[in-house]
Design an enzyme around this catalytic site. Structure first.
Site, PDB file in Angstrom:
ATOM      1  CG  ASN A   1      28.284  49.250 -38.558  1.00  0.00           C
ATOM      2  OD1 ASN A   1      29.186  48.557 -38.110  1.00  0.00           O
ATOM      3  ND2 ASN A   1      27.528  50.016 -37.787  1.00  0.00           N
TER       4      ASN A   1
ATOM      5  NE  ARG B   1      29.533  48.903 -35.007  1.00  0.00           N
ATOM      6  CZ  ARG B   1      30.703  49.472 -35.221  1.00  0.00           C
ATOM      7  NH1 ARG B   1      31.749  48.743 -35.563  1.00  0.00           N
ATOM      8  NH2 ARG B   1      30.825  50.775 -35.094  1.00  0.00           N
TER       9      ARG B   1
ATOM     10  CG  PHE C   1      21.688  52.905 -31.027  1.00  0.00           C
ATOM     11  CD1 PHE C   1      21.351  51.758 -31.719  1.00  0.00           C
ATOM     12  CD2 PHE C   1      21.026  53.179 -29.827  1.00  0.00           C
ATOM     13  CE1 PHE C   1      20.381  50.900 -31.222  1.00  0.00           C
ATOM     14  CE2 PHE C   1      20.064  52.320 -29.330  1.00  0.00           C
ATOM     15  CZ  PHE C   1      19.743  51.184 -30.033  1.00  0.00           C
ATOM     16  CD  GLU C   2      25.826  49.877 -29.776  1.00  0.00           C
ATOM     17  OE1 GLU C   2      25.329  50.666 -28.969  1.00  0.00           O
ATOM     18  OE2 GLU C   2      26.901  49.297 -29.581  1.00  0.00           O
ATOM     19  N   GLY C   3      27.159  52.791 -34.252  1.00  0.00           N
ATOM     20  CA  GLY C   3      27.730  53.038 -35.587  1.00  0.00           C
ATOM     21  C   GLY C   3      26.598  53.058 -36.588  1.00  0.00           C
TER      22      GLY C   3
END
Lengths: 256, 594
Positions: free
Chosen positions: B411, B266, B404-406
């Site tokens: 988040n 992130r 992406f990446e959450g």
């Protein structure tokens, strides 16, 4: 082989030049190794890797030039020498060449390499002047270099033609584009460069008297090129257009 | 090489504590080596990758592999790998700078990032000695390339819902993996996959799976909206026998690896977004100067200038925030003893410490990029809609970063969720601070704001902290255990905290620059700080108001709103004027200027 590279810290090629108080403004400029000097560094490193020996990079500049020397060390040079000339108010190609000559008279060298020209002032004089002062042969704008013992075969660029030259060491050459493709400093190279020797010499250390290297030239004025005007599109009959063009070239552009 | 800050801060502590400018890492603290590493990366990307972008966008992955190997030759794949395993073991600042400079390589930056980040880091951080020796030297040199396989068709944000299974065979020598992983970056050419599967369908665990194991295959290349230069396929696992030595970490502890790798992913993603934003500013400023309409360059129109100024100020906020976070990681990880650095649990803890900051950076920077790329297209007008213009691709490439990446929604929810957990565990005295604030509010008198540069912005930062505490205290009191159902208010809180983190990062960075080289050399930094802080504070106020109204009513509502007015009272600056000044410099230099 004792290989030396003389290099200059110059403006980044991307920099916009601005003038302040009659001189080029240096404030926020980004600096790089003069691109032609990069060819010289690359060539020296390759020669060392083939023939053995040591590459020393030398610059005449100020403390700030350490950054460019470090970059050369990160590319693979072994040692760096900064001749700090900050105390000089004015300097020109004579000054730089005279200082370098004093330095080199105390060194054992086989080959000195430099760029063919620096992209800032663009005189291309320092290399040839230095060779004269050291009384060694010089070949400028080289695009190929082969060394066999002390015999040297060189190809140089002569306004687009190739000239082949044979000479011998000790020698000074200046690099033209096409000589090689300079490497970027690798990350391991960058980390190693921190531990390589970088020596700083003051003019005093070289027993140089400021008066002896005083600039031979004086800058009268510094100005930017005139702004490019918008083009003109002529109209009308072709014959009239040609006539008008000729008259404009004569009266306005004053080129014929 | 690092000149990390001496003090180590607790994750999330910025919310209740004030830090000194000297204790925050800023891009002005880069060392000579950092800058040289950045330059090498930039040169590599410009000279090697950019000329190949068309081929990369056309899925010619042999070019990707060649370029990654070239990057390996330069050391660009070994920065996070310790020296004893063939890497360089450099600091987090160096790897952050490389990530930033790679942004110019468009989708190829995702290939690089997936290899050095989520692909290699699980082994770097959580592998045992044998695994590190077997894999890391090749991953650091580029002899083998890595990918990361977490997502499945049915489990995205809900990663632990994975259906892929692992079962120890009768001989006890191999785990047999079955399942399908989806949207796996680098899957066309990766040699090594870090795969998550549930042992006996229950215990979520990580495995190192080699491509040449029998039963490993990949599906067809996905057709994507953007980042086309990166390969994205499914990874199919059919009775794949994985040696039991390739179990990564412990059985049932896969989530520790997965979540911490996500945390790193992130903040790295945030750095890439900021790098992309800088490039879009450059391209847009050049275009604005060249493009003539009504016999003037469009850059001379204030509405175009306003866009460039917004793009620059927000990028400054993102840049200040992400390098502050990289500095936090560096000081905490740099502080671990050699022994601790080999202990996955310690590493996990150190990374998890800044989970809040990672999430904040992720959604903030990806939204800055979204805004910047969008305005870059707008400045280009109709040409920005045409594929031959760089901004068209930048716009498409930007979109995935909010997903992406959450997702940014996940988040956002993670921020208040983690804060509440930290408060409950006694790691952060949030409750005490909130209670103290309530008492303070009763007798608060309007404060005199200084007139020196940054005085007003510092005041706004301190008031923002109080506003957030007030709203957070209010919703926790009101909803207690049921708080997690109030996603809108939670997201508001996350937004407020994010704005605060970014505000404070710009103020402290500008102050640090002032202290070091004098204010007159940093007028652009000051302007961007002033504009960003003013607008961020306005947004904080709006979020606070909406949240209070959602939670309270009647007399209490009126009382709370009046408290908010007290906390937000100040004379706003003239942002229009300042934005014109910012834009003038951006247009002059045709790039993001500090």
């Amino acid at each position: 082989m004792n290989l030396f590279v003389i290099l200059k810290r110059t403006f980044d090629t991307e920099e916009k030049i601005s003038i302040a108080n009659g001189a080029i403004a240096h404030d926020s400029a980004e600096y790089i190794i003069n691109p032609y000097d990069e060819y010289a560094i690359e060539e020296a490193i390759t020669l060392r890797d083939t023939h053995g020996g040591e590459v020393t990079v030398v610059t005449v500049g100020t403390e700030e030039s350490e950054k460019e020397l470090r970059t050369a060390l990160a590319m693979g040079a072994d040692k760096a020498v900064l001749i700090d000339a900050e105390e000089l108010d004015h300097s020109d190609q004579f000054t730089t060449a005279a200082i370098l000559a004093t330095y080199f008279k105390e060194q054992e060298f086989d080959l000195i390499l430099g760029g063919n020209v620096a992209i800032d002032n663009g005189t291309g004089q320092v290399g040839p002047r230095l060779a004269e002062l050291l009384d060694i042969p010089q070949v400028t704008t080289i695009t190929k270099l082969e060394i066999n013992g002390t015999d040297v075969k060189i190809e140089r660029d002569v306004e687009g033609d190739v000239e082949k030259i044979e000479t011998s060491l000790p020698l000074l050459v200046t690099a033209q584009q096409g000589l090689n493709e300079p490497r970027y400093p690798s990350l391991p190279g960058i980390m190693k460069a921190k531990k390589k020797p970088l020596e700083t010499l003051e003019l005093d250390d070289l027993d140089i008297d400021e008066d002896d290297v005083e600039a031979k030239t004086k800058t009268i004025e510094v100005y930017l090129p005139a702004k490019k005007e918008a083009g003109k599109i002529l109209s009308g009959e072709l014959n009239d257009q040609v006539k008008e063009l000729v008259s404009l070239l004569r009266s306005e552009a004053k080129v014929i | 090489m690092s000149n990390t800050m001496e003090k180590v801060f607790k994750g999330g502590s910025f919310l209740i504590e004030d830090i000194e400018a000297a204790d925050m890492f800023t891009p002005e603290d880069f060392t000579e080596e950092h800058l040289m590493i950045a330059k090498t990366t930039e040169d590599y990307v410009l000279k090697e990758v950019v000329p190949q972008l068309d081929k990369l966008e056309d899925h010619q992955f042999d070019v990707s592999v060649d370029l990654l190997k070239k990057a390996g030759d330069l050391g660009l794949l070994g920065v996070d790998v310790p020296e004893e395993y063939g890497g360089l073991g450099l600091d987090k600042i160096s790897s952050s700078l490389i990530t930033e400079k790679f942004a110019r390589a468009r989708g190829f930056s995702i290939s690089h990032g997936a290899h050095v980040g989520i692909g290699s880091l699980p082994i770097v951080l959580f592998g045992n000695e044998d695994q590190k020796q077997r894999y890391l030297p090749d991953l650091a040199s580029g002899a083998r390339l890595a990918a990361y396989a977490l997502t499945e068709p049915g489990s995205g944000s809900d990663a632990l819902g994975a259906k892929t299974t692992a079962k120890l065979n009768a001989e006890g020598t191999h785990y047999v993996l079955n399942g399908e992983k989806q949207w796996i970056t680098n899957s066309a050419f990766a040699d090594v996959f870090v795969v998550y599967a549930k042992v006996d369908g229950e215990h979520f665990s990580a495995f190192i799976v080699e491509r040449n194991y029998k039963g490993v295959s990949t599906g067809p290349e996905e057709k994507k909206m953007g980042i086309k230069s990166s390969s994205t396929r499914t990874l199919i696992l059919e009775d794949v026998h994985v040696p039991k030595e390739n179990l990564l970490g412990e059985i049932g502890r896969g989530h520790v690896i997965a979540f911490n790798i996500l945390n790193i992913g992130r903040y790295k993603l945030a750095i890439g977004c900021m790098g992309g934003a800088k490039r879009s500013i450059e391209v847009s400023a050049k275009y604005a100067n060249e493009r003539q309409q009504f016999k003037k360059s469009i850059g001379s129109f204030p509405l175009i200038q306003e866009k460039l100024a917004n793009m620059a100020s927000q990028t400054y906020a993102a840049e200040s925030s992400v390098y502050r976070t990289a500095g936090l990681f560096e000081s905490r990880l740099g502080q671990l003893s050699e022994e601790e650095q080999k202990d996955g649990l310690q590493i996990g803890k150190s990374i998890a410490e800044y989970a809040i900051e990672c999430s904040l950076n992720k959604f903030f920077a990806s939204e800055v990029l979204a805004y910047v790329a969008d305005e870059a297209v707008q400045i280009h007008g109709g040409y920005g809609f045409m594929s031959e213009y760089e901004v068209e691709g930048a716009y498409r490439d930007a979109r995935i970063h909010r997903i992406f990446e959450g997702t940014n929604e996940i988040n956002r929810l993670l921020v208040p969720g983690t804060l509440v957990r930290k408060a409950m565990k006694g790691e952060l005295p949030l409750v005490e601070k909130a209670t103290a604030l309530q008492n303070e509010l009763m007798m608060m008198m309007p404060q005199e704001i200084g007139t020196e540069a940054l005085d007003q912005e510092k005041y706004l930062v301190s008031m923002a902290k109080k506003v957030i505490l007030m709203v957070a205290g209010l919703v926790v009191q009101k909803y207690g255990q049921k708080l997690e159902n109030e996603q809108e208010v939670l997201a508001n809180l996350a937004d407020m905290i994010s704005e605060l983190y970014a505000m404070e990062s710009t103020v402290l960075r500008t102050e640090k620059a002032f202290n070091r080289t004098g204010a007159e050399r940093h007028t652009q930094k000051l302007l961007m700080t002033e504009v960003f802080c003013q607008e961020a504070f306005n947004r904080i106020e709006a979020h606070a108001k909406e949240s209070i109204i959602a939670v309270e009513e009647g007399d209490t509502l009126r009382m709370m709103l009046s408290a908010l007015r007290k906390l937000t009272r100040h004379t706003p600056i003239n942002v229009i004027k300042k934005k014109r000044e910012i834009a003038t410099v951006v247009l002059e230099e045709e790039r993001y200027v500090l």
